[in-house]
Enzyme design. Structure first.
Site, mmCIF file in Angstrom:
data_model
loop_
_atom_site.group_PDB
_atom_site.id
_atom_site.type_symbol
_atom_site.label_atom_id
_atom_site.label_comp_id
_atom_site.label_asym_id
_atom_site.label_seq_id
_atom_site.Cartn_x
_atom_site.Cartn_y
_atom_site.Cartn_z
ATOM 1 N N LYS A 131 104.539 34.937 15.476
ATOM 2 C CA LYS A 131 105.709 35.259 14.655
ATOM 3 C C LYS A 131 106.094 36.740 14.786
ATOM 4 O O LYS A 131 107.245 37.097 14.580
ATOM 5 C CB LYS A 131 105.438 34.929 13.183
ATOM 6 C CG LYS A 131 104.978 33.500 12.887
ATOM 7 C CD LYS A 131 106.126 32.527 12.827
ATOM 8 C CE LYS A 131 105.755 31.167 12.245
ATOM 9 N NZ LYS A 131 104.775 30.401 13.050
HETATM 10 C C1 PLP Z 1 104.720 29.142 13.523
HETATM 11 C C2 PLP Z 1 103.614 28.767 14.431
HETATM 12 C C3 PLP Z 1 103.736 27.700 15.339
HETATM 13 C C4 PLP Z 1 104.956 26.802 15.397
HETATM 14 O O1 PLP Z 1 106.082 27.470 15.916
HETATM 15 P P1 PLP Z 1 107.547 26.827 15.728
HETATM 16 O O2 PLP Z 1 108.484 27.857 16.247
HETATM 17 O O3 PLP Z 1 107.705 26.568 14.267
HETATM 18 O O4 PLP Z 1 107.572 25.573 16.533
HETATM 19 C C5 PLP Z 1 102.681 27.450 16.200
HETATM 20 N N1 PLP Z 1 101.540 28.174 16.153
HETATM 21 C C6 PLP Z 1 101.389 29.203 15.281
HETATM 22 C C7 PLP Z 1 100.097 29.948 15.266
HETATM 23 C C8 PLP Z 1 102.412 29.543 14.402
HETATM 24 O O5 PLP Z 1 102.246 30.565 13.543
#
Ligand code: PLP
Length: 501
Positions: free
Chosen positions: A112
């Site tokens: 993120k």
């Molecule tokens: C948010 C997240 C995801 C999923 O990503 P999306 O963009 O919602 O598909 C996968 N792995 C981790 C560690 C995340 O924090």
């Protein structure tokens, strides 16, 4: 210019779309055309660093931002003191065919950060460009990773306040400590007595509370959100699909023009959708493989054409993918139907009213041209972490393990042996209990988080990420808790507190 996927908005600039977050008709903002990079243009990006590549890609989508503004934003976001790898998002080659794109070198050790370090810069600039006089209040409901990444990204950004609600009992101990020790003059963190859905519902209620919005407006505040439906969170993610490809060309592991597959652990469909944009822009992408855990609503959709959220919800070892409504899928449907806003609107209404919809065979055919999908249960996830560690001495977190297992299944079942990039979304240290028990076979239920971090580090020889190592010594700065019905009151109290300085 940007349009709503549901057709109810006139074209607006990127800055306006980033400030608004979601379109007035409930749709998501999408670019009215996808910029293309020719093979020759892609070649010119090979010698550039991550930041340089970022500027070129962002510039194509953010037409109302100057090159100077984009350069400033990128420079502020992807600095060497925030990212613990000089390449920002390095690619590690496991074999000639398997490459791992590590997206967890940022300040909170989860992918993120790739978007949430840049979004605050783009939003700040958007406020100036659109002549906004009010301060922005970002409200976030988090199941863990988003909250901390948003707090880090927005801390001490002028004209912006951020309030994060997390489920008091619903996040890991590391995630909780990351949030309640958050520094910054403009941040607040509240534990909600309830689960993630309660927190999410509470935030949505505030966004739809006309009285509250009017009251905030009078005080000079405008609400906004930092979740992955904001275009400003999607566009930064396109960069690393290019960057991984370019790095592999640079290292001589693939030839320029040769297609690559990518496998992406998916929840809200934001990450994998950025890969689709990269493909539409001209990056040689073969298949995008959507990897899910037991909440396999996307696997079913991409194999049968039916999206059905009416199913049991599972809490898994990969909690950031425990999602039954993948918001960003709406953008994919828009592009794959060549902008058929009426169809998108109908499907989304069906989802709202009956919990499911089915796309037509032509749409399905097009989806299958680019997407494959697999799902993986917790037992396979743990096995994969253990297997990869014993084979390669390489540590992966549960989300990455889901992707890796899905990749292996896809390669075996399809016979498609094209080189593949495994998109790795979290540091193994962020999920140290699952990882340590998977590689050691021990049951660790009662061990402290910090003992486990240390143990995982000693066992693997990998250093604990600095932000996690420092956590133990940090003072708790946020002790506020509230009932799920009290979230509106909490926001008012916090804003009063900010106003008094
Ligand atoms: C948010 C997240 C995801 C999923 O990503 P999306 O963009 O919602 O598909 C996968 N792995 C981790 C560690 C995340 O924090």
């Amino acid at each position: 210019m940007y349009l709503s996927t549901r057709g109810g908005s006139k074209p607006i600039s990127a800055a306006t779309a980033i400030k608004a977050g979601i379109a007035g008709d409930g749709g998501l903002f999408v670019p009215d055309q996808i910029p293309k990079l020719s093979a020759a243009e892609i070649e010119t990006l090979i010698p550039l660093d991550y930041q340089g590549r970022a500027v070129t890609i962002l510039e194509r989508f953010l037409a109302d931002y100057s090159r100077r503004e984009i350069e400033d934003a990128v420079r502020a976001a992807y600095t060497n003191d925030k990212f613990d790898d000089p390449g920002v998002a390095p690619v590690v080659s496991i074999s000639d065919e398997i490459h791992v794109l590590e997206l967890w070198h940022g300040p909170t050790s989860a992918f993120k950060d790739m978007a949430l370090q840049l979004l605050p810069q783009l939003l700040s600039q958007a406020l100036v460009k659109t002549g906004e006089t009010r301060d922005i209040v970002i409200l976030v409901a988090t199941s863990g990773d988003t909250g901390k990444a948003a707090l880090e990204g927005f801390k001490d950004v002028p004209k912006i306040k951020i309030i994060v609600f997390f489920p008091d009992q619903g996040v890991s101990e590391i995630q909780r400590l990351q949030m309640i020790t958050q520094e910054g003059q403009n941040v607040a963190v509240v534990g909600v007595k309830g689960n993630f859905d309660d927190a999410q519902t509470g935030v949505k209620k505030i966004f739809n509370d006309g009285e509250m919005i009017a009251e905030l407006d009078k005080q000079g505040y405008k609400l906004s959100s930092a979740n992955s439906i904001n275009w400003g969170r999607l566009v930064p993610q396109i960069i690393y699909y290019f960057s991984a490809y370019l790095d592999l060309v640079k290292l001589g592991r693939i030839d320029l023009g040769q297609p690559l597959n990518y496998v992406v652990p998916t929840g809200n469909f934001g990450n994998i959708l950025a890969g689709y944009y990269a493909k539409l822009m001209g990056l040689p992408v073969g298949k995008l493989i959507c990897a899910s855990n037991s909440n396999n609503v996307l696997t079913e959709f991409l194999t049968t054409g039916k999206y059905d959220r009416v199913r049991p919800f599972h809490q898994t070892l990969s909690p950031s993918m425990d999602i039954l409504i993948s918001s960003n899928l709406e953008r994919l449907l828009y592009h794959i139907t060549d902008g058929d806003k009426l169809a998108v609107k109908q499907w989304m209404e069906q989802l709202q009213t009956s919990g499911s919809y089915r796309v037509d065979p032509e749409t399905m055919r097009k989806l299958k041209e680019t997407f494959a999908a697999k799902w993986v249960d917790d037992r396979q996830t743990k096995n994969k972490i253990g297997e990869i560690y014993s084979k390669y001495k390489y540590l992966i977190d549960p989300h990455t393990a889901v992707a890796w297992q899905a990749a292996d299944q896809y390669r075996q079942e399809s016979g498609d042996t094209m080189p593949i990039v495994i998109v790795s979304t979290a540091s193994p240290f962020k999920f140290n209990e699952s990882v340590l028990s998977a590689i050691s076979g021990e049951n660790l239920d009662s061990k402290s988080e910090f003992l486990m971090l240390d143990k995982l580090s000693r066992r693997s020889g990998w250093p604990v990420p600095k932000n996690l190592a420092q956590l133990e010594a940090k003072p708790v700065l946020h002790r506020m808790k509230c009932e799920k019905e009290e979230m509106t009151v909490a926001v008012k109290q916090i804003l009063n507190y900010f106003a008094k300085g």
